[in-house]
Design an enzyme around this catalytic site. Structure first.
Site, PDB file in Angstrom:
ATOM      1  N   ASP A  35      28.752  41.844  47.298  1.00 14.00           N
ATOM      2  CA  ASP A  35      29.528  41.315  48.428  1.00 14.00           C
ATOM      3  C   ASP A  35      28.668  40.271  49.144  1.00 14.00           C
ATOM      4  OD1 ASP A  35      32.030  42.936  50.226  1.00 14.00           O
ATOM      5  OD2 ASP A  35      30.988  41.205  51.075  1.00 14.00           O
ATOM      6  N   ASN A  36      29.281  39.205  49.622  1.00 13.83           N
ATOM      7  CA  ASN A  36      28.466  38.234  50.373  1.00 13.83           C
ATOM      8  C   ASN A  36      28.431  38.567  51.858  1.00 13.83           C
ATOM      9  OD1 ASN A  36      30.864  37.330  51.414  1.00 13.83           O
ATOM     10  ND2 ASN A  36      30.822  35.321  50.412  1.00 13.83           N
ATOM     11  N   LEU A  37      29.123  39.641  52.233  1.00 13.82           N
ATOM     12  CA  LEU A  37      29.162  40.148  53.618  1.00 13.82           C
ATOM     13  C   LEU A  37      29.688  39.091  54.607  1.00 13.82           C
ATOM     14  CD1 LEU A  37      25.886  42.308  53.760  1.00 13.82           C
ATOM     15  CD2 LEU A  37      28.228  43.076  53.352  1.00 13.82           C
ATOM     16  N   GLY A  40      32.931  41.340  54.755  1.00 16.61           N
ATOM     17  CA  GLY A  40      32.684  42.761  54.539  1.00 16.61           C
ATOM     18  C   GLY A  40      31.644  43.284  55.520  1.00 16.61           C
ATOM     19  N   TYR A 145      47.384  30.562  49.676  1.00 11.73           N
ATOM     20  CA  TYR A 145      46.783  31.844  49.286  1.00 11.73           C
ATOM     21  C   TYR A 145      47.438  32.353  48.000  1.00 11.73           C
ATOM     22  CZ  TYR A 145      46.183  36.895  49.274  1.00 11.73           C
ATOM     23  OH  TYR A 145      45.939  38.184  48.894  1.00 11.73           O
ATOM     24  N   ARG A 225      58.756  43.336  55.053  1.00 10.66           N
ATOM     25  CA  ARG A 225      57.629  43.504  54.131  1.00 10.66           C
ATOM     26  C   ARG A 225      57.599  44.930  53.605  1.00 10.66           C
ATOM     27  NH1 ARG A 225      57.825  38.975  54.551  1.00 10.66           N
ATOM     28  NH2 ARG A 225      56.276  37.377  55.040  1.00 10.66           N
TER      29      ARG A 225
HETATM   30  N1  UDP Z   1      53.297  39.281  61.976  1.00 16.10           N
HETATM   31  C1  UDP Z   1      53.695  39.126  63.289  1.00 16.10           C
HETATM   32  N2  UDP Z   1      52.734  39.181  64.260  1.00 16.10           N
HETATM   33  C2  UDP Z   1      51.402  39.408  63.988  1.00 16.10           C
HETATM   34  C3  UDP Z   1      51.028  39.571  62.638  1.00 16.10           C
HETATM   35  C4  UDP Z   1      51.995  39.500  61.651  1.00 16.10           C
HETATM   36  O1  UDP Z   1      54.878  38.922  63.594  1.00 16.10           O
HETATM   37  O2  UDP Z   1      50.578  39.436  64.915  1.00 16.10           O
HETATM   38  C5  UDP Z   1      54.320  39.238  60.901  1.00 16.10           C
HETATM   39  C6  UDP Z   1      54.068  38.151  59.866  1.00 16.10           C
HETATM   40  O3  UDP Z   1      54.644  36.924  60.253  1.00 16.10           O
HETATM   41  C7  UDP Z   1      54.734  38.764  58.628  1.00 16.10           C
HETATM   42  C8  UDP Z   1      54.514  40.267  58.810  1.00 16.10           C
HETATM   43  O4  UDP Z   1      54.247  40.457  60.207  1.00 16.10           O
HETATM   44  O5  UDP Z   1      56.110  38.517  58.650  1.00 16.10           O
HETATM   45  C9  UDP Z   1      53.346  40.803  58.008  1.00 16.10           C
HETATM   46  O6  UDP Z   1      52.231  39.941  58.220  1.00 16.10           O
HETATM   47  P1  UDP Z   1      50.757  40.312  57.794  1.00 16.10           P
HETATM   48  O7  UDP Z   1      49.885  39.204  58.280  1.00 16.10           O
HETATM   49  O8  UDP Z   1      50.427  41.688  58.248  1.00 16.10           O
HETATM   50  O9  UDP Z   1      50.788  40.344  56.207  1.00 16.10           O
HETATM   51  P2  UDP Z   1      51.284  39.267  55.107  1.00 16.10           P
HETATM   52  O10 UDP Z   1      52.729  39.604  54.842  1.00 16.10           O
HETATM   53  O11 UDP Z   1      51.074  37.903  55.658  1.00 16.10           O
HETATM   54  O12 UDP Z   1      50.419  39.556  53.938  1.00 16.10           O
END
Ligand code: UDP
Length: 330
Positions: A35-37, A40, A145, A225
């Site tokens: 890990d580059n920390l 982490g 990403y 999600r």
């Molecule tokens: N989200 C939000 N407020 C926050 C963080 C996340 O409304 O402070 C929303 C974000 O837009 C997404 C969902 O929650 O629709 C999940 O986001 P998270 O960043 O947890 O994970 P991702 O789906 O981006 O991997």
């Protein structure tokens, strides 16, 4: 380190990586962390587990670690993984994720290590055409990403086709929750994820939860999600490792619970589990966010024998326990 039981965990000082290290120890494997920390934390790695501080982009770092420990397999968690940041700083994602992984694969080739488990993501799919999302569904990432992870999956496919390297790509949906042992959990700075951000409102660390968009094409307008507990993710990696050890061919799996929850539903569930009211503020959409991501995990269940142990209540309860103690155990 034994060739079969030795596992190098790249990014093993991070949130999911350190949960995996604990799982490997519990299952009598011998993990070593690389890990580059940068994100982490040393304190998430148990004292009796070797920790190599190195960066994948320095070829010598990873080559000498693999030569020294000779693991039978590599599990690769280390990556930049913030959707929002990936849209403003794409080169960071291509360098930290794609370039770094190519270096790792080259070093594995040089040291003849042929089993690889890769942390991929639901973000490889982009805006899905159908829900739940199946492994072979169209992949058209809406953010850098996801694009960087999809590129790595392509690289892995090409590498596996032309060599005897075998890999498993595990596409996480929303990793969350904390280890029930109370020693491992999310420690991001800055924290961008939904559940820890809600909990920070409850501890007073944040004034309110910003909800990024309430005009999506979903039942309540907020994004949907698929939330999956980090310990369940670690179980899936262990099953993937065992399958590779038995000779399974390279493959990719979605890892989610199969249930979708909107941002507002998560807020309500947190209020139910903690008995506290969450202050929210409607805010503009976050660039790169698809409306709805829910996995079909039938394949992981069928092929790997994966079974989810934690539901949403357990995710929030373990995350809440961790949120309350995480700064005390520093
Ligand atoms: N989200 C939000 N407020 C926050 C963080 C996340 O409304 O402070 C929303 C974000 O837009 C997404 C969902 O929650 O629709 C999940 O986001 P998270 O960043 O947890 O994970 P991702 O789906 O981006 O991997």
């Amino acid at each position: 380190m034994g060739r079969e039981s030795g596992v190098m965990v790249i990014g093993g000082a991070g949130y999911i990586g350190s949960t995996m290290v604990q799982k490997l120890i519990d299952e009598k494997y011998q993990p070593v962390v690389f890990d580059n920390l940068s994100m982490g934390h040393r304190r998430l790695v148990p004292k009796n587990v070797p920790l190599v501080k190195g960066d994948l982009r320095n070829y010598k770092d990873i080559l000498s670690a693999l030569k020294k420990y000779k693991p039978g397999a590599v599990i690769h968690f280390a990556a930049a993984s913030l959707v929002g940041e990936s849209m403003t700083n794409p080169l960071k994602y291509y360098d930290n994720n794609v370039v770094a992984c190519v270096q790792l694969l080259k070093a594995m080739k040089e040291t003849k290590i042929k089993k690889f488990i890769f942390s991929s993501t639901a973000a490889t799919f982009g805006e899905p055409k159908r829900i739940p999302i199946q492994e072979d569904d169209n992949k058209c990432p809406t953010n850098t990403y996801g694009q960087s992870k999809l590129m790595i999956e392509t690289i892995l496919k090409d590498e596996a086709r032309s060599t005897d390297t075998r890999y498993v790509a595990l596409r996480y949906f929303n990793a969350c929750g904390a280890h029930p042992n109370g020693r491992i959990g999310e420690l991001h700075d800055p924290e961008t994820h939904l559940i820890p951000n809600i909990l920070k409102v409850l501890t007073g660390e944040k004034k309110e939860l910003q909800i990024f968009g309430d005009d999506y094409d979903t039942p309540d307008g907020t994004c949907v999600r698929d939330y999956v507990h980090v310990e369940d993710l670690a179980d899936a990696h262990l099953l993937a490792l065992e399958a590779l050890n038995r000779g399974m061919k390279s493959d990719a799996f979605n890892l989610g619970s199969g249930s979708g929850y909107s941002v507002m539903e998560i807020v309500r569930e947190v209020e139910k589990v903690t008995g506290k009211k969450v202050k929210v503020k409607m805010s503009p959409r976050r660039p790169g966010d698809p409306a709805k991501l829910v996995a079909s995990s039938d394949k992981a269940r069928r092929v790997l024998g994966w079974k989810i142990k934690h539901g949403l209540e357990s995710i929030i309860r373990t995350a809440w326990e961790w949120e309350k103690i995480k700064n005390k155990s520093k």
